[in-house]
Scaffold this motif. Sequence first.
Motif, PDB file in Angstrom:
ATOM      1  N   LEU A 170       0.805  -1.213   0.000  1.00  0.00           N
ATOM      2  CA  LEU A 170       0.000   0.000   0.000  1.00  0.00           C
ATOM      3  C   LEU A 170       0.842   1.270   0.000  1.00  0.00           C
ATOM      4  N   ARG A 171       2.134   1.130   0.373  1.00  0.00           N
ATOM      5  CA  ARG A 171       2.991   2.311   0.501  1.00  0.00           C
ATOM      6  C   ARG A 171       4.090   2.368  -0.547  1.00  0.00           C
ATOM      7  N   LEU A 172       3.904   1.705  -1.680  1.00  0.00           N
ATOM      8  CA  LEU A 172       4.936   1.665  -2.713  1.00  0.00           C
ATOM      9  C   LEU A 172       5.345   3.055  -3.198  1.00  0.00           C
ATOM     10  N   ASP A 173       4.411   4.008  -3.184  1.00  0.00           N
ATOM     11  CA  ASP A 173       4.710   5.332  -3.708  1.00  0.00           C
ATOM     12  C   ASP A 173       5.692   6.096  -2.833  1.00  0.00           C
ATOM     13  N   THR A 174       5.857   5.687  -1.571  1.00  0.00           N
ATOM     14  CA  THR A 174       6.734   6.419  -0.654  1.00  0.00           C
ATOM     15  C   THR A 174       8.073   5.718  -0.425  1.00  0.00           C
ATOM     16  N   LEU A 175       8.260   4.520  -0.987  1.00  0.00           N
ATOM     17  CA  LEU A 175       9.447   3.726  -0.694  1.00  0.00           C
ATOM     18  C   LEU A 175      10.521   3.960  -1.748  1.00  0.00           C
ATOM     19  N   LYS A 176      11.692   4.414  -1.291  1.00  0.00           N
ATOM     20  CA  LYS A 176      12.799   4.703  -2.192  1.00  0.00           C
ATOM     21  C   LYS A 176      14.073   4.050  -1.646  1.00  0.00           C
ATOM     22  N   PRO A 177      15.031   3.712  -2.528  1.00  0.00           N
ATOM     23  CA  PRO A 177      16.283   3.123  -2.050  1.00  0.00           C
ATOM     24  C   PRO A 177      17.124   4.147  -1.297  1.00  0.00           C
ATOM     25  N   ASP A 178      18.038   3.638  -0.469  1.00  0.00           N
ATOM     26  CA  ASP A 178      18.949   4.482   0.293  1.00  0.00           C
ATOM     27  C   ASP A 178      20.341   4.442  -0.336  1.00  0.00           C
ATOM     28  N   ARG A 179      20.910   5.607  -0.543  1.00  0.00           N
ATOM     29  CA  ARG A 179      22.291   5.699  -1.018  1.00  0.00           C
ATOM     30  C   ARG A 179      23.215   5.517   0.181  1.00  0.00           C
ATOM     31  N   CYS A 180      24.112   4.538   0.143  1.00  0.00           N
ATOM     32  CA  CYS A 180      24.961   4.311   1.303  1.00  0.00           C
ATOM     33  C   CYS A 180      26.266   3.632   0.921  1.00  0.00           C
ATOM     34  N   ASP A 181      27.204   3.689   1.861  1.00  0.00           N
ATOM     35  CA  ASP A 181      28.519   3.071   1.743  1.00  0.00           C
ATOM     36  C   ASP A 181      28.654   2.104   2.921  1.00  0.00           C
ATOM     37  N   ILE A 182      28.969   0.842   2.639  1.00  0.00           N
ATOM     38  CA  ILE A 182      29.040  -0.177   3.685  1.00  0.00           C
ATOM     39  C   ILE A 182      30.416  -0.836   3.648  1.00  0.00           C
ATOM     40  N   ARG A 183      31.064  -0.881   4.807  1.00  0.00           N
ATOM     41  CA  ARG A 183      32.383  -1.491   4.935  1.00  0.00           C
ATOM     42  C   ARG A 183      32.377  -2.533   6.046  1.00  0.00           C
ATOM     43  N   GLY A 184      33.195  -3.569   5.864  1.00  0.00           N
ATOM     44  CA  GLY A 184      33.421  -4.587   6.877  1.00  0.00           C
ATOM     45  C   GLY A 184      34.804  -5.167   6.667  1.00  0.00           C
ATOM     46  N   GLU A 185      35.107  -6.254   7.351  1.00  0.00           N
ATOM     47  CA  GLU A 185      36.398  -6.909   7.163  1.00  0.00           C
ATOM     48  C   GLU A 185      36.477  -7.460   5.740  1.00  0.00           C
ATOM     49  N   ASN A 186      37.428  -6.960   4.969  1.00  0.00           N
ATOM     50  CA  ASN A 186      37.616  -7.406   3.571  1.00  0.00           C
ATOM     51  C   ASN A 186      36.354  -7.221   2.734  1.00  0.00           C
ATOM     52  N   PHE A 187      35.606  -6.165   3.021  1.00  0.00           N
ATOM     53  CA  PHE A 187      34.373  -5.921   2.274  1.00  0.00           C
ATOM     54  C   PHE A 187      34.149  -4.427   2.122  1.00  0.00           C
ATOM     55  N   HIS A 188      33.724  -4.014   0.931  1.00  0.00           N
ATOM     56  CA  HIS A 188      33.337  -2.630   0.688  1.00  0.00           C
ATOM     57  C   HIS A 188      32.321  -2.611  -0.446  1.00  0.00           C
ATOM     58  N   TRP A 189      31.213  -1.932  -0.206  1.00  0.00           N
ATOM     59  CA  TRP A 189      30.177  -1.772  -1.229  1.00  0.00           C
ATOM     60  C   TRP A 189      29.606  -0.373  -1.129  1.00  0.00           C
ATOM     61  N   GLN A 190      29.279   0.197  -2.278  1.00  0.00           N
ATOM     62  CA  GLN A 190      28.657   1.511  -2.334  1.00  0.00           C
ATOM     63  C   GLN A 190      27.589   1.495  -3.406  1.00  0.00           C
ATOM     64  N   GLY A 191      26.415   2.025  -3.096  1.00  0.00           N
ATOM     65  CA  GLY A 191      25.369   2.047  -4.095  1.00  0.00           C
ATOM     66  C   GLY A 191      24.008   2.345  -3.498  1.00  0.00           C
TER      67      GLY A 191
END
Length: 301
Positions: A170-191
């Motif tokens: 019912l709330r599809l019109d208000t749901l948007k992705p989040d821009r973020c940067d995530i790091r961990g041990e031997n891990f990095h992702w951005q998007g």
Amino acid sequence: MDKNATSFIIVNGKGAGNDALRAAVSKLRDEGHSIAVRVTWERGDAGRYVNEALAQDAQTVIAGGGDGTINEIATALALASVEKRPALGILPLGTANDFAASAGIPQEIDPALRLAIAGRACPVDLARVNDNAWFINMATGGFGPRITSETPEKLKAALGSISYFIHGMLRLDTLKPDRCDIRGENFHWQGEALAIGIGNGRQAGGGQALCPQALIDDGLLQLRIFTGEELLPALFNTLTRSDENPNAIDSESAWFEITSPHDIIFNLDGEPLSGRKFRIDVEPGALSCRLPPGCPLLSVR
């Protein structure tokens, strides 16, 4: 087990009128168990009752409620001195009961209460967020927390965990992705992240296995990120077939750092936390929890 050792049951106020719980407590008291019952009315009550249990040298503090109640009590126990810290028992009385379900805790009150009082106490990890918040089960970000926090209580009471999916549609019109940067041990992702799950436990949102390989005693957190631009199929896959989602990114680490150029919300076992930077660290063996034999969340069963 010493039946004279006091067990404290801290019941979320929504479950105070549960006749089955009252009968189960009376039966165990008749068998000689010492059980104190406290009912929460407002925020902070659970912490105060944990302090009361500590003052009485309780052997077990039992969380009677859903994931939010477990979170509040586990957090209060984590802040207590190790020498006086009682075991955590779980009595699933909430809407979703994600942690209890994934741990194999009975949904029926009588066997769940017996397990909570007399079950084997196993060391389990907790996750600390920004030094001042905790979770025992999972931190979720993206549209999942927004759906969970916005779903009306009456809808949850009427339909249970499926209410989250219905409200999300019912709330599809208000749901948007989040821009973020995530790091961990031997891990990095951005998007762009449609949903993020950081699991000590395995499931959230009313039965969605976001981190299906997570264990609560291995000193690690499991990460799953859902990416994608098409929100409707992503919502369907994440809430119904999360393990088969082609846009899922997985990792594991003892810590993760998440940063975003805008405020995002992380749901910590049902408790929302907003910000632009989150540091999440696992605390190995922070608590003892009474769990069933063969609990799937334990590395040694």
